[in-house]
Design a protein around this motif. Structure first.
Motif, short mmCIF file in Angstrom:
data_model
loop_
_atom_site.label_atom_id
_atom_site.label_comp_id
_atom_site.label_asym_id
_atom_site.label_seq_id
_atom_site.Cartn_x
_atom_site.Cartn_y
_atom_site.Cartn_z
N UNK A 142 0.83 -1.21 0.00
CA UNK A 142 0.00 0.00 0.00
C UNK A 142 0.86 1.26 0.00
N UNK A 143 2.01 1.21 0.66
CA UNK A 143 2.88 2.40 0.65
C UNK A 143 3.42 2.64 -0.75
N UNK A 144 3.64 1.56 -1.51
CA UNK A 144 4.08 1.73 -2.88
C UNK A 144 2.94 2.29 -3.74
N UNK A 145 1.73 1.79 -3.48
CA UNK A 145 0.57 2.23 -4.27
C UNK A 145 0.34 3.74 -4.10
N UNK A 146 0.53 4.27 -2.89
CA UNK A 146 0.26 5.70 -2.69
C UNK A 146 1.51 6.55 -2.93
N UNK A 147 2.59 5.94 -3.41
CA UNK A 147 3.73 6.74 -3.84
C UNK A 147 4.79 7.01 -2.80
N UNK A 148 4.64 6.41 -1.60
CA UNK A 148 5.64 6.65 -0.55
C UNK A 148 6.93 5.91 -0.87
N UNK A 149 6.78 4.66 -1.37
CA UNK A 149 7.95 3.87 -1.75
C UNK A 149 8.00 3.79 -3.27
N UNK A 150 9.21 3.68 -3.77
CA UNK A 150 9.37 3.60 -5.22
C UNK A 150 9.62 2.14 -5.61
N UNK A 151 8.83 1.60 -6.55
CA UNK A 151 9.09 0.23 -6.96
C UNK A 151 10.41 0.14 -7.72
N UNK A 152 11.17 -0.95 -7.49
CA UNK A 152 12.42 -1.10 -8.22
C UNK A 152 12.13 -1.64 -9.62
N UNK A 153 10.98 -2.31 -9.77
CA UNK A 153 10.54 -2.76 -11.08
C UNK A 153 9.03 -2.74 -11.14
N UNK A 154 8.46 -2.68 -12.32
CA UNK A 154 7.01 -2.67 -12.45
C UNK A 154 6.47 -1.26 -12.41
N UNK A 155 5.15 -1.13 -12.56
CA UNK A 155 4.57 0.22 -12.53
C UNK A 155 3.23 0.23 -11.82
N UNK A 156 2.89 1.41 -11.30
CA UNK A 156 1.64 1.60 -10.58
C UNK A 156 0.87 2.73 -11.23
N UNK A 157 -0.39 2.49 -11.55
CA UNK A 157 -1.28 3.55 -12.05
C UNK A 157 -2.39 3.77 -11.06
N UNK A 158 -2.63 5.05 -10.73
CA UNK A 158 -3.71 5.40 -9.82
C UNK A 158 -4.73 6.22 -10.60
N UNK A 159 -5.98 5.77 -10.61
CA UNK A 159 -7.06 6.47 -11.31
C UNK A 159 -6.64 6.81 -12.74
N UNK A 160 -5.92 5.89 -13.35
CA UNK A 160 -5.56 6.06 -14.76
C UNK A 160 -4.30 6.87 -15.02
#
Lengths: 309, 268
Positions: free
Chosen positions: B48-66
């Motif tokens: 969840x911390x990655x989803x809201x942008x607190x942590x940065x994923x080392x691989x992969x991507x997250x889109x929030x509301x498009x």
């Protein structure tokens, strides 16, 4: 009374009082954010670094043959303090464990660098005394203009961005998840702290700058539990101790910087002493919320019955 | 096809030397209430911390509301409730000041007019309207948690991300929280909630995602508790919402439960 009028018409005293008033108002505003972030000693660290800046300004001034040779001391302090505080912020973000270590290295490096460079510049460590302990009685019109501009900037940013700076100081993770420009806001606090140190340098001196930023905030915390009011109370106390402290030195030849800090600590001691009395006056309601719990407790009478032999 | 509220693909996260998330896919559609379950240390909070942008994923991507994580994300439409408040800050602040900081987002750096009213309304939703002027440090842990929920609700989000919102919250407050959530979900709120167990929110949850060792091991209907969970020899290490809090306190080794206190008081 006529003596006070006489003091207020003295142009030297007018300049000094105006500088003290502005610094007294601005320093606790920045101090509130530092205390909030548990960086109460940051002001001290920056103050020590600024000493190297003073000496560097002096060195460059004398190399260029400027008269007087310390004309670049204050700009030197401003530049070095800003660089130092930004560095501390960068270190704080990189590795959390080494934050106070970085601060310690800055403390010692700042003092040692200052003393070393002032020697090279042809001065002695005695030349630094005015900066270490303040020299408000020598405030020139140019100094005053710089102080007014910097204090206006500090107050504008410190009060104007209060909500955002509060958010980032209170819970950085939540601020990030709100999409706030956290990096820029953290840097703003660091730069504000550096500027405050350099403007307060003339009033209380580098060694006592931090006291002017922190002690009024400590007093504010005792009398209120709102962030906004802590800042406001701190600012008012800052103005009071600076103006009163400086005025007293008009008649009694003591160091204004030291007197201002002692006054602030005395106010703190008195308020802290009175605090229990003030707290007791508040209505003593039941602090527990009146909501049902789901524990079945036997009635008091039967419980006592069980226990009696 | 609608834009998913959360769309995380192949997310890897490293925290220091440990590889916490190992290729997690998580998709939450608008209107869903998704529970994120898993043991302690399985990577729920990291996700969840990655989803809201607190942590940065080392691989992969997250889109929030498009929108891909970054400045383009409409942060004012997202509310986040972290697990617990960071250690009480140096300067006291009131509950309403803390809640009001939820009104700032993106490039909005100052409070709107009428922020006190908005903060009070949000506190009212979590049943703390009368504590608006109290210092946050004077509130109990459970009340502080509710203040953080109010801080996320104050901006009227479309997507709410909560990290164990009811941990350490008493049962009546959990019920009140579930009622508030039901109302918000009926109005179209999308929720991703980290839970230790479904508890009071069970009826609301439309889907559960279970993490184990940083990977998704279940994505679908809320799973039943482990078979041995209710057996007599099973030792509970976490509070059970279906049991008395006093008994839970004993499970975690707190001898000063309310019953004990009552007993001691009654002694002559």
């Amino acid at each position: 009374m006529s003596e006070i009028t006489y003091m207020l018409t003295d142009p030297l005293m007018q300049r000094a009082l105006l500088a003290a008033l502005l610094v007294g108002a601005a320093a606790p505003v920045v101090g509130t954010y530092l205390v909030q972030r548990r960086l109460a000693l940051l002001g001290d660290g920056i103050g020590h670094v600024a000493l190297t800046g003073v000496a560097l300004g002096w060195l460059i001034g004398s190399a260029m043959g400027l008269v007087p040779n310390d004309v670049l001391a204050v700009p030197g302090a401003v530049v070095t303090a800003v660089i130092g505080s930004v560095l501390i912020e960068v270190v704080r973000r990189r590795g959390r464990t080494s934050g106070d270590l970085a601060l310690a290295i800055m403390f010692y490096g700042g003092i040692a660098g200052g003393v070393l460079i002032i020697g090279i510049a042809g001065g002695s460590s005695g030349s630094l005394m005015a900066y270490l302990f303040g020299s408000i009685s020598t405030v020139t019109t140019t100094d005053l203009v710089l102080t007014v501009i910097l204090c206006a900037l500090i107050l504008a940013v410190g009060v104007g961005l209060r909500a955002a700076l509060f958010s980032v100081s209170h819970d950085e993770e939540f601020a990030i998840s709100s999409g706030l420009p956290v990096w820029a806001l953290n840097m703003a606090v660091a730069v504000l702290a550096a500027l405050t140190v350099t403007v307060a340098m003339r009033v209380v001196g580098l060694l006592l700058v931090s006291a002017l930023m922190i002690v009024p905030v400590a007093i504010g915390q005792l009398v209120t539990h709102s962030f906004r009011r802590t800042m406001a109370v701190g600012s008012v106390i800052g103005v009071l101790v600076c103006v009163v402290g400086l005025s007293v030195t008009y008649w009694y030849p003591v160091s204004p910087g030291a007197l201002i800090v002692v006054l602030a600590i005395a106010v703190y001691a008195v308020v802290a002493g009175l605090h229990p009395l003030l707290a007791r006056r508040r209505p003593a309601g039941d602090p527990h919320p009146d909501i049902p719990d789901d524990v079945e407790v036997a009635p008091r009478a039967s419980a006592r019955g069980d226990c009696t032999p | 096809m609608t834009t998913p509220a959360i769309d995380a693909r192949g997310v890897h996260v490293h925290l220091g030397a440990s590889h916490v998330l190992r290729g997690v896919d998580l998709r939450v559609e608008p209107g869903e209430v998704v529970a994120l379950l898993g043991a302690n240390g399985s990577g729920k909070s990291t996700l969840v911390r990655t989803v809201v942008g607190v942590l940065e994923p080392s691989r992969g991507e997250v889109n929030l509301l498009g929108h891909r994580l970054g400045n383009d994300v409409p942060w004012q439409r997202i509310g986040y409730v972290p697990q617990r408040i960071s250690a009480a800050a140096g300067v006291p602040s009131t509950a309403s000041e803390v809640v009001a900081s939820g009104l700032l987002h993106g490039r909005r750096l100052s409070l709107p007019r009428g922020w006190r009213t908005l903060a009070r309304e949000a506190l009212d939703q979590v049943g703390l309207a009368d504590r608006a002027g109290d210092a946050i440090g004077q509130l109990s842990g459970g009340q502080q948690q509710r203040v953080l929920i109010a801080r996320a609700l104050v901006r009227r989000p479309e997507l709410l991300v909560l990290d164990e919102p009811v941990a350490g919250v008493d049962r009546p407050s959990q019920e009140a929280f579930a009622a508030t959530m039901t109302r918000l979900v009926d109005d179209g709120l999308t929720v991703l909630v980290v839970l230790h167990e479904l508890g009071e929110l069970a009826d609301l949850i439309t889907r559960a995602v279970v993490l184990r060792h940083g990977q998704v091991v279940h994505d679908g209907a809320p799973p039943r508790p482990h078979a041995s969970h209710d057996a007599a020899e099973h030792e509970h290490l976490h509070p059970h919402t279906s049991e008395l809090p006093a008994l839970d306190a004993r499970h975690v080794g707190l001898s000063d439960g309310p019953l004990d206190a009552g007993d001691r008081e009654a002694r002559p």
